[in-house]
Design a protein around this motif. Sequence first.
Motif: not given
Length: 241
Positions: A217-241
């Motif tokens: 329920d974080l603010p960023a997770a509540r964005v719901r565009p009428v169009g397409e949602l894309i997450w552009f991330a670098d490898r560090a941000a997309a890393a698994e623990p």
Amino acid sequence: MSKMIGRVEVFPDPLALARNVAEWMTATALATPGPFRVSLSGGSTPKTLYGLLASDAFRERFPWPRVSWFWGDERFVPYDHPESNYRMTREAMFSKAPVPAENIHPVPADGTPEEAARRYEQTLQAAYGATVLDPARPLFDITLLGLGPDGHTASLLPGEPVLDERKRWVAAVSHGRPEIRVTMTYPAIDSSRYVAFLVAGQEKAAILRAIRAGGSDLPAARVRPVGELIWFADRAAAAEP
């Protein structure tokens, strides 16, 4: 628990991320006839993107005359203030690219924050040509967003009343923060053909994982565009623990 909406694209580093987003923005604008509206984000990754768009690699290709620029949020500071998103964008892109002055629409920085929010809402409505948003006719072609370590995006900050705003397009955020801000609300942000989150750095990995896992329920997770949602991330941000 539902999975996060939107597709994720991962790049090796922040520069590769910015370069690919610049290519995507340029291709999308070129493929779209007529006026093209972009809502901008502050932050270091967008700054790199804006510099690239104004560089030799993109400046001659991008359709500057028909693109209008807006801001998803702004600190309520003068335009020459070091913390101004407008100043950052001007220095990184507008000062180096052939952008018509009438195509640049910064958030007002005078009067009260509430007045500035009302005036910016009127600016958006004038550009849109209506005071009610139509899901079939998005306000923006592209909305760029960042992701804060606390899960905020634009100035939709955790625990703030603005998260529940559904009528106003723009609101002042003045509670419990070091600086007052003016932000677009979910209705304006969601009225987009494309919403693109730009997320870089290891310090964003945990919060991005939480959102990607779904159910957040974080603010960023509540964005719901009428169009397409894309997450552009670098490898560090997309890393698994």
